[in-house]
Design an enzyme around this catalytic site. Sequence first.
Site, PDB file in Angstrom:
ATOM      1  N   ASP A 138     -59.568  20.658 -72.375  1.00 22.26           N
ATOM      2  CA  ASP A 138     -59.899  22.068 -72.260  1.00 22.26           C
ATOM      3  C   ASP A 138     -59.630  22.673 -70.977  1.00 22.26           C
ATOM      4  O   ASP A 138     -59.805  22.293 -70.522  1.00 22.26           O
ATOM      5  CB  ASP A 138     -61.983  22.442 -73.205  1.00 22.26           C
ATOM      6  N   SER A 139     -59.635  23.639 -71.128  1.00 19.81           N
ATOM      7  CA  SER A 139     -59.234  24.606 -69.732  1.00 19.81           C
ATOM      8  C   SER A 139     -61.094  24.080 -68.828  1.00 19.81           C
ATOM      9  O   SER A 139     -60.731  24.440 -67.253  1.00 19.81           O
ATOM     10  CB  SER A 139     -58.741  26.092 -69.705  1.00 19.81           C
TER      11      SER A 139
ATOM     12  N   CYS B  20     -59.147  23.609 -76.782  1.00 17.96           N
ATOM     13  CA  CYS B  20     -58.381  25.198 -76.609  1.00 17.96           C
ATOM     14  C   CYS B  20     -58.305  25.062 -77.175  1.00 17.96           C
ATOM     15  O   CYS B  20     -56.510  25.653 -77.257  1.00 17.96           O
ATOM     16  CB  CYS B  20     -58.144  24.841 -75.398  1.00 17.96           C
TER      17      CYS B  20
ATOM     18  N   GLU C  46     -68.826  30.547 -68.569  1.00 20.60           N
ATOM     19  CA  GLU C  46     -68.459  29.840 -67.481  1.00 20.60           C
ATOM     20  C   GLU C  46     -69.777  29.688 -66.252  1.00 20.60           C
ATOM     21  O   GLU C  46     -70.082  28.735 -65.278  1.00 20.60           O
ATOM     22  CB  GLU C  46     -67.153  30.068 -66.639  1.00 20.60           C
TER      23      GLU C  46
ATOM     24  N   CYS D 291     -62.870  30.956 -79.410  1.00 25.54           N
ATOM     25  CA  CYS D 291     -62.434  30.318 -77.847  1.00 25.54           C
ATOM     26  C   CYS D 291     -63.548  29.331 -78.664  1.00 25.54           C
ATOM     27  O   CYS D 291     -65.047  29.376 -78.848  1.00 25.54           O
ATOM     28  CB  CYS D 291     -62.559  31.548 -76.995  1.00 25.54           C
TER      29      CYS D 291
ATOM     30  N   HIS E 204     -65.251  28.163 -75.976  1.00 30.65           N
ATOM     31  CA  HIS E 204     -66.234  28.626 -74.909  1.00 30.65           C
ATOM     32  C   HIS E 204     -67.667  30.090 -75.922  1.00 30.65           C
ATOM     33  O   HIS E 204     -68.107  30.006 -75.163  1.00 30.65           O
ATOM     34  CB  HIS E 204     -65.583  29.491 -73.311  1.00 30.65           C
TER      35      HIS E 204
HETATM   36  N1  DGL Z   1     -61.406  27.591 -73.765  1.00 30.64           N
HETATM   37  C1  DGL Z   1     -60.109  28.516 -74.232  1.00 30.64           C
HETATM   38  C2  DGL Z   1     -59.883  28.108 -75.593  1.00 30.64           C
HETATM   39  O1  DGL Z   1     -60.050  28.241 -76.621  1.00 30.64           O
HETATM   40  C3  DGL Z   1     -60.518  29.745 -73.621  1.00 30.64           C
HETATM   41  C4  DGL Z   1     -60.682  29.052 -71.683  1.00 30.64           C
HETATM   42  C5  DGL Z   1     -59.727  29.803 -71.397  1.00 30.64           C
HETATM   43  O2  DGL Z   1     -59.238  30.864 -70.956  1.00 30.64           O
HETATM   44  O3  DGL Z   1     -59.609  28.842 -70.346  1.00 30.64           O
HETATM   45  O4  DGL Z   1     -59.601  29.528 -75.875  1.00 30.64           O
END
Ligand code: DGL
Length: 275
Positions: free
Chosen positions: A15-16, A78, A154, A188, A190
């Site tokens: 993931d990012s 992600c 985050e 997402c 997150h």
């Molecule tokens: N976790 C990422 C997602 O599921 C988003 C985080 C980011 O914008 O880097 O889209």
Amino acid sequence: MSTPSTTGPTIGVFDSGFGGLTVLRALLPLIPGANYIYLGDTARLPYGAKSQQTIARYAVSSAEFLLDEGAEMLVIACNTATAMALPEIEAAMPIPVVGVIRPGTEAAREAGEHDVLVLATSATVQSGAYTRACASVGLQAYEKACPLLVPMVEEGWINHKVTAEVLRIYLDEAFAEAPNAHTLLLGCTHYPLLKPMIERTLEEMGHPMRIVDSAATTAQAAARVIESKLPRVSSPGAEINCTFFATDSVEKFQRLGGVFLGQPLPQVSLVDLGG
Ligand code: DGL
């Protein structure tokens, strides 16, 4: 979480940032005999505010790192990377790749409602990936970009009044477009951390919704791939072997990562994947 060697397959998860740990959390009990390598590309986060070309470049280099580390299959935990770069990642990888959009859509379909409100990053919304995936199973998706939520998560602001206020504004705007949506898909990885806050806010707004996320269904999709392509998961009860990498502060990753994973993280190693 100990680190013996197991005979199970090696699964790369990326993931990012921290969000993909919610998917890893769902994978651990489902595929207990695997070795896991997790990469959080925190130095280049957020992906969700970047262009398709940049997201594809970051996602492919992250996938290549996990391949070099021995991954035999890849879970792109992600939504943004899946929505924007799945074909590029698949083309670069000689191993099976599982994304989160299709499993997320399956989770929404199981909720049984026609109108689905999808909260996601700007890039995911711009891709239209959820609208297409939902239409393919007879659902109408309304996608709402919530660009401020990832930085707040985050930052660890999962219980913060500012996050709650921002969330309320996004939901208010979304309901103007999708007044009949009673399924809320967290598009997402997150956002599952905000689930208690989302539930509270929906209750306050008098708009009950069934909240679904792709973590469990993505883990199930990964398990099916392993069963058909890498059928050597070791016995239940085998010790879990997880290795963690981040491209920015490992201290922060270790501290906040435990909230996403639901248990303390062991050592996190720093890796430089360039710009
Ligand atoms: N976790 C990422 C997602 O599921 C988003 C985080 C980011 O914008 O880097 O889209």
